[in-house]
Write a protein that holds these residues in place. Structure first.
Motif, PDB file in Angstrom:
ATOM      1  N   MET A  70      45.443  28.859  56.197  1.00 20.10           N
ATOM      2  CA  MET A  70      45.351  30.287  56.456  1.00 20.10           C
ATOM      3  C   MET A  70      43.922  30.737  56.180  1.00 20.10           C
ATOM      4  SD  MET A  70      49.038  31.368  54.833  1.00 20.10           S
ATOM      5  CE  MET A  70      48.689  33.120  54.871  1.00 20.10           C
ATOM      6  N   SER A  71      43.336  31.463  57.116  1.00 20.93           N
ATOM      7  CA  SER A  71      41.915  31.807  57.037  1.00 20.93           C
ATOM      8  C   SER A  71      41.574  32.598  55.782  1.00 20.93           C
ATOM      9  CB  SER A  71      41.496  32.585  58.284  1.00 20.93           C
ATOM     10  OG  SER A  71      42.272  33.772  58.433  1.00 20.93           O
ATOM     11  N   MET A  72      42.516  33.378  55.269  1.00 15.99           N
ATOM     12  CA  MET A  72      42.228  34.237  54.120  1.00 15.99           C
ATOM     13  C   MET A  72      42.019  33.453  52.826  1.00 15.99           C
ATOM     14  SD  MET A  72      45.972  35.868  53.268  1.00 15.99           S
ATOM     15  CE  MET A  72      46.456  36.110  54.981  1.00 15.99           C
ATOM     16  N   PHE A  73      42.373  32.148  52.819  1.00 15.84           N
ATOM     17  CA  PHE A  73      42.196  31.339  51.615  1.00 15.84           C
ATOM     18  C   PHE A  73      41.011  30.373  51.713  1.00 15.84           C
ATOM     19  CE2 PHE A  73      47.063  31.728  51.527  1.00 15.84           C
ATOM     20  CZ  PHE A  73      47.004  32.934  50.854  1.00 15.84           C
ATOM     21  N   SER A 332      34.616  41.307  41.454  1.00 15.44           N
ATOM     22  CA  SER A 332      34.621  39.916  41.003  1.00 15.44           C
ATOM     23  C   SER A 332      35.796  39.683  40.069  1.00 15.44           C
ATOM     24  CB  SER A 332      33.309  39.587  40.276  1.00 15.44           C
ATOM     25  OG  SER A 332      32.208  39.719  41.141  1.00 15.44           O
ATOM     26  N   CYS A 333      36.369  38.500  40.140  1.00 14.88           N
ATOM     27  CA  CYS A 333      37.437  38.119  39.228  1.00 14.88           C
ATOM     28  C   CYS A 333      36.816  37.704  37.894  1.00 14.88           C
ATOM     29  CB  CYS A 333      38.239  36.953  39.793  1.00 14.88           C
ATOM     30  SG  CYS A 333      38.877  37.236  41.462  1.00 14.88           S
ATOM     31  N   ILE A 334      37.488  38.015  36.797  1.00 15.05           N
ATOM     32  CA  ILE A 334      36.977  37.600  35.496  1.00 15.05           C
ATOM     33  C   ILE A 334      37.155  36.096  35.335  1.00 15.05           C
ATOM     34  CG2 ILE A 334      37.399  39.842  34.453  1.00 15.05           C
ATOM     35  CD1 ILE A 334      39.895  38.677  33.130  1.00 15.05           C
ATOM     36  N   GLU A 335      36.324  35.481  34.494  1.00 15.38           N
ATOM     37  CA  GLU A 335      36.357  34.026  34.363  1.00 15.38           C
ATOM     38  C   GLU A 335      37.606  33.531  33.653  1.00 15.38           C
ATOM     39  OE1 GLU A 335      33.769  30.378  32.313  1.00 15.38           O
ATOM     40  OE2 GLU A 335      32.989  32.424  32.330  1.00 15.38           O
ATOM     41  N   LYS A 336      38.022  34.223  32.573  1.00 15.66           N
ATOM     42  CA  LYS A 336      39.165  33.770  31.787  1.00 15.66           C
ATOM     43  C   LYS A 336      40.214  34.870  31.712  1.00 15.66           C
ATOM     44  CE  LYS A 336      36.464  30.674  28.839  1.00 15.66           C
ATOM     45  NZ  LYS A 336      36.117  30.308  27.436  1.00 15.66           N
ATOM     46  N   SER A 337      41.471  34.478  31.824  1.00 15.16           N
ATOM     47  CA  SER A 337      42.585  35.413  31.736  1.00 15.16           C
ATOM     48  C   SER A 337      43.360  35.163  30.448  1.00 15.16           C
ATOM     49  CB  SER A 337      43.518  35.235  32.941  1.00 15.16           C
ATOM     50  OG  SER A 337      44.693  36.015  32.792  1.00 15.16           O
ATOM     51  N   THR A 338      43.853  36.240  29.857  1.00 14.20           N
ATOM     52  CA  THR A 338      44.722  36.117  28.679  1.00 14.20           C
ATOM     53  C   THR A 338      46.116  36.657  28.949  1.00 14.20           C
ATOM     54  OG1 THR A 338      43.955  38.255  27.816  1.00 14.20           O
ATOM     55  CG2 THR A 338      42.763  36.274  27.101  1.00 14.20           C
ATOM     56  N   GLU A 367      41.211  29.432  32.747  1.00 15.74           N
ATOM     57  CA  GLU A 367      39.758  29.554  32.614  1.00 15.74           C
ATOM     58  C   GLU A 367      39.018  29.344  33.933  1.00 15.74           C
ATOM     59  OE1 GLU A 367      38.521  25.038  31.219  1.00 15.74           O
ATOM     60  OE2 GLU A 367      38.972  26.523  29.663  1.00 15.74           O
ATOM     61  N   SER A 368      39.735  29.484  35.055  1.00 17.34           N
ATOM     62  CA  SER A 368      39.137  29.203  36.370  1.00 17.34           C
ATOM     63  C   SER A 368      39.144  30.410  37.294  1.00 17.34           C
ATOM     64  CB  SER A 368      39.875  28.028  37.037  1.00 17.34           C
ATOM     65  OG  SER A 368      39.760  26.862  36.273  1.00 17.34           O
ATOM     66  N   GLY A 369      38.808  31.563  36.765  1.00 13.34           N
ATOM     67  CA  GLY A 369      38.857  32.782  37.567  1.00 13.34           C
ATOM     68  C   GLY A 369      37.983  32.762  38.805  1.00 13.34           C
ATOM     69  N   GLU A 370      36.856  32.035  38.752  1.00  8.21           N
ATOM     70  CA  GLU A 370      35.949  32.007  39.908  1.00  8.21           C
ATOM     71  C   GLU A 370      36.511  31.195  41.070  1.00  8.21           C
ATOM     72  OE1 GLU A 370      34.767  28.320  37.602  1.00  8.21           O
ATOM     73  OE2 GLU A 370      35.614  30.298  37.207  1.00  8.21           O
ATOM     74  N   LEU A 371      37.630  30.497  40.851  1.00  5.04           N
ATOM     75  CA  LEU A 371      38.219  29.692  41.917  1.00  5.04           C
ATOM     76  C   LEU A 371      39.282  30.450  42.716  1.00  5.04           C
ATOM     77  CD1 LEU A 371      38.502  26.186  40.198  1.00  5.04           C
ATOM     78  CD2 LEU A 371      36.588  27.232  41.417  1.00  5.04           C
ATOM     79  N   HIS A 372      39.519  31.713  42.350  1.00  7.87           N
ATOM     80  CA  HIS A 372      40.362  32.569  43.189  1.00  7.87           C
ATOM     81  C   HIS A 372      39.608  32.929  44.467  1.00  7.87           C
ATOM     82  CE1 HIS A 372      43.794  33.221  40.568  1.00  7.87           C
ATOM     83  NE2 HIS A 372      42.989  33.472  39.546  1.00  7.87           N
ATOM     84  N   VAL A 373      40.335  33.451  45.437  1.00 11.48           N
ATOM     85  CA  VAL A 373      39.699  33.863  46.690  1.00 11.48           C
ATOM     86  C   VAL A 373      38.613  34.889  46.416  1.00 11.48           C
ATOM     87  CG1 VAL A 373      40.059  35.031  48.895  1.00 11.48           C
ATOM     88  CG2 VAL A 373      41.727  33.336  48.085  1.00 11.48           C
ATOM     89  N   CYS A 378      42.364  38.328  43.251  1.00  9.95           N
ATOM     90  CA  CYS A 378      42.202  37.531  42.031  1.00  9.95           C
ATOM     91  C   CYS A 378      43.530  36.910  41.630  1.00  9.95           C
ATOM     92  CB  CYS A 378      41.652  38.386  40.898  1.00  9.95           C
ATOM     93  SG  CYS A 378      40.004  39.047  41.226  1.00  9.95           S
ATOM     94  N   LEU A 379      44.387  36.681  42.635  1.00  8.56           N
ATOM     95  CA  LEU A 379      45.693  36.058  42.411  1.00  8.56           C
ATOM     96  C   LEU A 379      45.796  34.727  43.151  1.00  8.56           C
ATOM     97  CD1 LEU A 379      48.597  36.222  41.300  1.00  8.56           C
ATOM     98  CD2 LEU A 379      49.214  37.445  43.407  1.00  8.56           C
ATOM     99  N   HIS A 380      45.476  34.727  44.450  1.00  7.08           N
ATOM    100  CA  HIS A 380      45.535  33.503  45.237  1.00  7.08           C
ATOM    101  C   HIS A 380      44.284  32.657  45.004  1.00  7.08           C
ATOM    102  CE1 HIS A 380      48.160  36.371  47.423  1.00  7.08           C
ATOM    103  NE2 HIS A 380      48.930  35.303  47.535  1.00  7.08           N
ATOM    104  N   TRP A 381      44.442  31.357  45.223  1.00  8.91           N
ATOM    105  CA  TRP A 381      43.340  30.423  44.993  1.00  8.91           C
ATOM    106  C   TRP A 381      42.655  30.055  46.301  1.00  8.91           C
ATOM    107  CZ3 TRP A 381      42.418  29.888  39.952  1.00  8.91           C
ATOM    108  CH2 TRP A 381      43.483  30.034  39.052  1.00  8.91           C
ATOM    109  N   MET A 382      41.353  29.762  46.220  1.00  2.38           N
ATOM    110  CA  MET A 382      40.657  29.203  47.377  1.00  2.38           C
ATOM    111  C   MET A 382      41.254  27.830  47.707  1.00  2.38           C
ATOM    112  SD  MET A 382      36.629  29.956  47.408  1.00  2.38           S
ATOM    113  CE  MET A 382      36.012  31.603  47.732  1.00  2.38           C
TER     114      MET A 382
END
Length: 404
Positions: A70-73, A332-338, A367-373, A378-382
């Motif tokens: 899917m192009s959006m990812f 931008s998505c944050i780097e780490k989520s709690t 700890e991988s927030g930058e790997l989201h789309v 900031c929910l789906h992953w690339m």
């Protein structure tokens, strides 16, 4: 520490001697030009015995090279410099998954179906598994959206046709292995008015009646006589013309040889969905205790729960805030989520009923927030990325259970 590991990963993904090739023309325009299939090989579908052309793809899949992407990812498809940098980071993270798929022995999964019941996050795992195993594909049916806008706001995403969006899919691999996705199978999930389902049968009712589970799935076509004259695409593969309107479906019996992967979704109906899943599992447990190892009970499939990963929205914990909907510019998505409410809720409600897959991967995901789309997501992953590691983890887990 975790920060240094993530930084090392990002540095490793930046090509030292290779320049990232960006699209030379508008990608929407390019899609409408006739595409010439490369590296074709002819297989025979076990469903209709008609000669079919299924394109091989290089691994790792990349920039919409896999027909299910899917192009959006696809960050590399977005083409913007910020997306491209993170796309390489996500691809590097997924490298171990591609190595696993290259050497995997599929024998234990032959003549089995793997069903994916969940929202768009589990759909990403379905896409990953199919794309990493693409050179084993014999047939597939993906009903792409027609005339329905997707939520992604990037101009390079497609709103209809191939590489836009789908809510059900079916893939046939060598060895009569099937991958099937739809959130409505079993009648276990409600995702809201926007996500309608054609499924009318419920597994909870079937369980109480002691009947087998069934599911509707897209039907493989006789592609030799199927016309793609109504398709927007000039792709010579007629599968590209299947959409949510013209798709045909068939009802399948899901038996003890089959595997069901479930996730309760992150939508507002999540608590209701978790309760439905728990009710089904309690029914199965009670039925086994009451009537013993009868054949009709043994026909039920093997159920596994895929743990929900974290979100990394720009809030104090990474949880989504509705006020973000009013943002007019990308964030931008944050780097780490709690934010761990989803995982805690799933564990408390389901851990005593069925195996939980993906818990070992949670530290990496948190700890991988930058790997989201990114952008607004900031929910789906690339992809390639975290979903590929999850797909490999799912297969390892299933294989270990089958061997046991």
């Amino acid at each position: 520490g975790s920060t240094s590991r993530r930084q090392a990963s990002l540095e490793a993904t930046t090509p030292k001697e290779t320049t990232v090739e960006l699209p030379a023309k508008n990608v929407v325009q390019a899609r409408e030009e006739k595409r010439v299939p490369q590296n074709e090989h002819i297989v025979s579908s076990s469903r209709n015995n008609q000669p079919l052309i299924v394109n091989k793809i290089s691994q790792p899949y990349w920039n919409l090279s896999c027909p299910l992407e899917m192009s959006m990812f696809s960050g590399i498809h977005m083409a913007d410099e910020e997306f491209v940098h993170r796309a390489w980071a996500a691809r590097d993270i997924a490298e171990k998954a591609f190595t696993y798929f290259e050497t995997k022995d599929w024998t234990s999964l032959e003549n089995r179906r793997i069903l994916f019941i969940g929202d768009s996050l589990l759909r990403q795992v379905f896409i990953s598994m199919a794309c990493m195993a693409w050179n084993r594909v014999e047939d597939y049916v993906i009903p792409w959206f027609q005339n329905r806008q997707v939520r992604a706001r990037h101009p390079n995403t497609f709103s209809s046709g191939p590489h836009s969006k789908f809510e059900e899919g079916r893939v046939l691999l060598k060895g009569n292995i099937e991958l099937i996705y739809h959130h409505g199978m079993g009648g276990l999930l409600e995702l809201g008015e926007e996500y309608q389902t054609h499924e009318k049968e419920t597994w909870i009712k079937a369980c109480y009646l002691g009947k087998p589970f069934t599911a509707l799935a897209p039907k493989y076509m006789d592609w030799s006589s199927f016309s793609n004259s109504n398709s927007e695409s000039d792709d010579p593969d007629p599968r590209s013309s299947i959409n949510s309107v013209n798709v045909q479906r068939e009802r399948l019996t899901i038996g003890s040889n089959d595997i069901v992967l479930i996730n309760a979704s992150v939508h507002g109906t999540r608590s209701f969905n978790l309760k439905n899943i728990a009710d089904l599992l309690e029914c199965q447990r009670t039925s086994r205790n009451l009537i013993g190892p009868r054949k009709r009970v043994q026909s039920w499939p093997n159920l596994f729960y895929v743990v929900t990963g974290p979100s990394h929205f720009p809030t104090a914990t990474g949880a989504f805030d509705e006020r973000l909907l009013s943002e007019k510019s990308a964030f931008s998505c944050i780097e780490k989520s709690t934010y761990r409410d989803w995982q805690m809720e799933e564990s408390s409600m389901l851990k005593d009923y069925l195996p939980m897959i993906g818990t070992d991967m949670l530290p990496l995901q948190f700890e991988s927030g930058e790997l989201h789309v990114g952008g607004y997501d900031c929910l789906h992953w690339m992809m390639p990325g975290i979903p590929d590691l999850l797909a490999a983890d799912v297969l390892r887990f299933i294989n270990a259970r089958l061997d046991y």
